[in-house]
Design an enzyme around this catalytic site. Structure first.
Site, PDB file in Angstrom:
ATOM      1  CG  ASP A   1      -1.837  -1.236   1.183  1.00 44.89           C
ATOM      2  OD1 ASP A   1      -2.353  -1.575   0.103  1.00 44.89           O
ATOM      3  OD2 ASP A   1      -1.957  -1.897   2.235  1.00 44.89           O
TER       4      ASP A   1
ATOM      5  CE  LYS B   1       2.738  -2.443  -4.511  1.00 46.26           C
ATOM      6  NZ  LYS B   1       2.380  -2.217  -3.121  1.00 46.26           N
TER       7      LYS B   1
ATOM      8  CE  LYS C   1      -0.077   9.834  -8.607  1.00 40.49           C
ATOM      9  NZ  LYS C   1      -0.172  11.061  -7.882  1.00 40.49           N
TER      10      LYS C   1
ATOM     11  N   GLY D   1      -4.460  -4.869  -4.023  1.00 42.64           N
ATOM     12  CA  GLY D   1      -5.497  -3.922  -4.422  1.00 42.64           C
ATOM     13  C   GLY D   1      -4.791  -2.676  -4.905  1.00 42.64           C
ATOM     14  CG  HIS D   2      -1.975  -2.759  -7.385  1.00 42.59           C
ATOM     15  ND1 HIS D   2      -1.275  -3.625  -8.183  1.00 42.59           N
ATOM     16  CD2 HIS D   2      -1.457  -2.906  -6.143  1.00 42.59           C
ATOM     17  CE1 HIS D   2      -0.368  -4.265  -7.444  1.00 42.59           C
ATOM     18  NE2 HIS D   2      -0.472  -3.843  -6.204  1.00 42.59           N
TER      19      HIS D   2
ATOM     20  CD  GLN E   1       0.851  -8.989  -2.148  1.00 46.06           C
ATOM     21  OE1 GLN E   1       1.617  -9.580  -2.869  1.00 46.06           O
ATOM     22  NE2 GLN E   1      -0.412  -8.857  -2.431  1.00 46.06           N
TER      23      GLN E   1
ATOM     24  CB  THR F   1       2.167 -11.993   1.385  1.00 47.01           C
ATOM     25  OG1 THR F   1       1.173 -12.594   0.560  1.00 47.01           O
ATOM     26  CG2 THR F   1       3.394 -11.652   0.557  1.00 47.01           C
TER      27      THR F   1
ATOM     28  CB  THR G   1      -9.732  -6.637   3.429  1.00 45.97           C
ATOM     29  OG1 THR G   1      -8.725  -5.709   3.844  1.00 45.97           O
ATOM     30  CG2 THR G   1      -9.060  -7.863   2.854  1.00 45.97           C
ATOM     31  N   GLY G   2     -11.018  -3.558   2.824  1.00 46.37           N
ATOM     32  CA  GLY G   2     -11.684  -2.437   3.489  1.00 46.37           C
ATOM     33  C   GLY G   2     -11.239  -2.238   4.938  1.00 46.37           C
TER      34      GLY G   2
ATOM     35  N   PRO H   1      -9.326  -0.944   8.199  1.00 47.15           N
ATOM     36  CG  PRO H   1      -9.902  -0.326  10.364  1.00 47.15           C
ATOM     37  CD  PRO H   1     -10.268  -1.260   9.272  1.00 47.15           C
TER      38      PRO H   1
ATOM     39  CG  ASP I   1      -1.271  14.415  -0.832  1.00 47.63           C
ATOM     40  OD1 ASP I   1      -0.433  13.551  -1.172  1.00 47.63           O
ATOM     41  OD2 ASP I   1      -2.497  14.183  -0.757  1.00 47.63           O
TER      42      ASP I   1
ATOM     43  N   GLY J   1      -0.717  13.800  -4.506  1.00 51.84           N
ATOM     44  CA  GLY J   1      -2.172  13.691  -4.577  1.00 51.84           C
ATOM     45  C   GLY J   1      -2.548  12.421  -5.304  1.00 51.84           C
TER      46      GLY J   1
END
Ligand code: IMP
Ligand code: MG
Length: 420
Positions: A13, A16, A18, A40-41, A218, A233, A295-296, A298, A327, A409
């Site tokens: 997370d 990457k 981006k 999740g990209h 990952q 992982t 997975t949503g 936090p 930012d 951003g």
């Protein structure tokens, strides 16, 4: 540069995708080489948000080819859903998406096993994404796994699936076997025109001097061996995994671009020396939308850890690095940078990762003044507030690598390259 690796250098997370997307306009081929749809990209462009799980994010560029290498494990049913969603957004995948015939298959059984293992571990759970990734990889290592190529031989597939169940101590009836095989073969019918030999395709692409970009999933601190085992992982998340997961040796890479975020995050359990859980953490989580894109959940939040970052840069021969989400830190009065650990009374700069040692590791911080300005329109280092420049210089010094790209951003445009 004709071949570049974009590698997450912390616990995943790092934004990457981006960076892959930012570099994507100059790329002919984007390649995934490890992991699966535990990834999740997220890419935001033209006000639209895309989340990729198995498909390389380069697919957004209509002329870019996308390869999924042998080191990736794929749930064919989830993949079909992902393809459907992209096609419904007007993207064309035919003759652009290629999956290696050696790639492993994640079966429904693997998801069940993942869920069951986590439940059994209870307090000691890993906090996996429950996508069946770990069980699929361990079955491949145990040589009982199923690969894409096997789907071309229905009788062979039946015997392999029966063996796999037996290996897990489960006898399945003929009817149960059919229930497993028929949907798989149906999925394969829809996927077979994507199956190819990525090793050969990459050799051809290299021969044609195409620009190839490898997209890590990952992060290196989640690597099976060099990460914070067992809270990792199940794939190899390192520069050297490029060769293992595609057949294109990491020796051929021209550039390894490490990706770090301006602060740290982690999802799932395991050591996280600079973790904070106060109002600053809540603020960063909210501003940075730090919730798992798969997975949503936090994400856990912490200050930038230069000890871990330097370790990661070293084991991956990082040539240059990108720093994302700068930012998100705007408006903080003070920013902390972990420069060393206090370990049994000594100051050290070695990454400690054994779970039994974590209570003995205390981060040592250097404090930096924050900045108030909105920096999301900055497109050069010189335009950043002085305080932000000092923070970036310190990170560069500590991890001993060159800062090349800064992201300020979520949008593709909110990125700039530092001219050497
Ligand atoms: P698994 O990969 O689902 O087996 O999960 C193992 C560990 O890796 C857990 O801590 C997950 O939260 C973490 N993990 C897996 N994929 C990602 C990712 O794409 N980003 C961040 N963490 C991940
Ligand atoms: Mg992610």
């Amino acid at each position: 540069m004709s071949s570049t690796l974009v590698l997450g250098c912390m616990w995943g997370d790092e934004a990457k995708a981006k960076i892959v997307d930012y570099l994507g306009k100059d790329t002919d081929v984007v390649v995934r080489f490890q992991g699966g749809n535990n990834a999740g990209h997220t890419i935001v462009t033209g006000g639209k948000k895309y989340v990729f799980h198995a498909i390389p994010s380069g697919i957004l560029y209509p002329k870019t080819k996308c390869f999924i290498g042998s080191g990736v494990v794929i749930d064919p049913f989830d993949l079909l859903e992902e393809i459907k969603l992209l096609e419904s957004n007007g993207l064309k995948l035919d003759k652009r998406l290629f999956i290696d015939q050696r790639a492993g298959i994640v079966l429904p059984l693997h998801k069940i096993l993942d869920e069951r293992n986590e439940k059994r571990l209870a307090e000691a759970k890993i906090g996996t994404t429950k996508r069946g990734i770990g069980p699929a990889y361990s079955d491949l290592t145990a040589r009982v796994g199923i690969r894409f190529l096997d789907l071309a031989y229905p009788d062979y597939l039946k015997s392999r699936v029966t063996e796999l169940y037996r290996y897990h101590g489960i006898e399945i009836s003929k009817a149960e076997l059919e229930n497993e095989i028929v949907p798989l073969l149906k999925a394969m019918e829809k996927l077979k025109h994507y199956i190819n030999d990525v090793e050969v395709l990459l050799a051809i692409a290299e021969g044609n001097e195409e620009r190839i970009l490898f997209e890590g999933a990952q992060g290196a601190l989640l690597d099976l061996t060099y990460g914070s085992y067992p809270y990792v992982t199940s794939s190899r998340v390192m520069t050297d995994a490029v060769g293992i997961g595609t057949g294109f040796s990491a020796r051929n890479l021209d550039n390894v671009l490490g990706v770090y975020k301006a602060y740290c995050t982690r999802v799932g359990e395991g050591p996280f020396p600079t973790e904070i859980d106060d109002e600053i953490a809540t603020r960063i989580r909210t501003t940075g939308n730090e919730f798992g894109s798969t997975t949503g959940r936090p994400r856990r939040i912490g200050w930038f850890d230069t000890v871990a970052a330097k370790y990661s840069a070293r084991i991956n021969t990082v040539d240059n690095f990108a720093l994302t989400c700068l930012d998100v830190l705007s408006g903080l009065q003070q920013i902390k940078l972990c420069t060393a650990y206090k370990y049994h009374g000594h100051e050290i700069d070695l990454f400690i990762f054994h779970p039994m040692e974590m209570q003995n590791v205390k981060p040592i911080y250097e404090d930096f003044p924050g900045w108030e300005e909105d920096i999301s329109a900055c497109r050069s280092i010189g335009k950043l507030p002085k305080a932000a420049q000092l923070y970036l210089e310190a990170i560069e010094d500590y991890i001993k690598s060159n800062l090349m790209i800064v992201s300020v951003g979520k949008d593709r445009k909110q990125t700039f390259t530092i001219k050497p």
